[in-house]
Design an enzyme around this catalytic site. Structure first.
Site, PDB file in Angstrom:
ATOM      1  N   SER A  65       0.796  -1.229   0.000  1.00  0.00           N
ATOM      2  CA  SER A  65       0.000   0.000   0.000  1.00  0.00           C
ATOM      3  C   SER A  65       0.827   1.277   0.000  1.00  0.00           C
ATOM      4  O   SER A  65       0.272   2.358  -0.226  1.00  0.00           O
ATOM      5  CB  SER A  65      -0.977  -0.003   1.171  1.00  0.00           C
ATOM      6  OG  SER A  65      -2.071  -0.834   0.864  1.00  0.00           O
ATOM      7  N   LYS A  76       0.467   3.737  -2.852  1.00  0.00           N
ATOM      8  CA  LYS A  76      -0.512   4.813  -2.900  1.00  0.00           C
ATOM      9  C   LYS A  76       0.109   6.189  -2.658  1.00  0.00           C
ATOM     10  O   LYS A  76      -0.508   7.207  -2.980  1.00  0.00           O
ATOM     11  CB  LYS A  76      -1.646   4.527  -1.919  1.00  0.00           C
ATOM     12  CG  LYS A  76      -2.457   3.292  -2.332  1.00  0.00           C
ATOM     13  CD  LYS A  76      -3.530   2.966  -1.315  1.00  0.00           C
ATOM     14  CE  LYS A  76      -4.361   1.777  -1.736  1.00  0.00           C
ATOM     15  NZ  LYS A  76      -3.845   0.510  -1.224  1.00  0.00           N
ATOM     16  N   SER A  87      -6.624   3.720   2.694  1.00  0.00           N
ATOM     17  CA  SER A  87      -5.845   2.869   1.790  1.00  0.00           C
ATOM     18  C   SER A  87      -6.776   2.064   0.895  1.00  0.00           C
ATOM     19  O   SER A  87      -6.605   0.860   0.693  1.00  0.00           O
ATOM     20  CB  SER A  87      -4.910   1.943   2.582  1.00  0.00           C
ATOM     21  OG  SER A  87      -4.016   1.293   1.704  1.00  0.00           O
TER      22      SER A  87
END
Length: 197
Positions: free
Chosen positions: A57, A60, A117
């Site tokens: 993640s 991102k 997220s």
């Protein structure tokens, strides 16, 4: 006196058992690490900082950086609406879970991307800004090269498992420094702990 001595010995035995258990436990494998001063970029601590690994993640951060570039260029505004496609809708959690055809603003999408997220929202942003996720990912990779992230390659916008999606702690440090340096007006997204949808 006997009971006091007994309790002391029992407490020592428990402590000794805890120490022995800790010594017998293998060391945790934390992976690459890099700690730096964001003001001047000075590295304070590094371990395997150039080893490639999967960013998950943390991808991102780059997705948000590319969105911030589009905002700065005037291609979109925080009020621009993006739509949930079938491809976005079927992404696994963590996600917002909008139905196909539902809309949200770029402002709300950035909150969902950074705070929650949200994998589905990463795809929504990629499709809206790039025309397709693949084209958006090409822009992510071009941005990575421009920022000097020489050991990074993205294949999706949300960080879901992909063998070819790799980076290093040093490259992520470059990206983290760039996002705070280049877009201080969006710092509130990174410090927020919750959002409402």
């Amino acid at each position: 006196d006997f009971m006091r001595i007994y309790r002391t010995l029992a407490a020592l035995a428990v402590s000794l058992n805890g120490i022995l258990a800790a010594l017998a436990t293998p060391a945790a494998q934390a992976g690459p690490a890099l700690l730096f001063d964001s003001g001047n970029g000075q590295i304070l601590y590094a371990e395997d900082a150039d080893n490639q690994w999967h960013p998950a993640s943390l991808t991102k951060i780059m997705t948000a950086y590319v969105v911030f570039q589009s905002l700065k260029a005037g291609r979109i505004t925080l009020d621009t609406k993006i739509t949930c496609s079938e491809a976005a809708h079927v992404q696994p959690p963590s996600k917002v879970g909008l139905p196909v055809g539902a809309e949200m603003t770029i402002d709300l999408a950035l909150q969902a991307l950074i705070i929650k997220s949200a994998n589905d929202v990463a795809v929504m942003l990629a499709e809206a800004l790039g025309g397709s996720e693949a084209q958006f990912v090409a822009e992510m990779n071009a941005t990575a090269r421009r920022l000097g992230m020489t050991r990074t390659h993205f294949v999706n916008a949300n960080g879901l498992p992909a063998a070819d999606q790799v980076t290093t702690a040093r490259d992520l440090a470059r990206l983290s420094r760039a996002v705070t340096r280049d877009f201080p007006e969006y710092a509130h997204y990174w410090s927020a702990s919750e959002f409402r949808i």
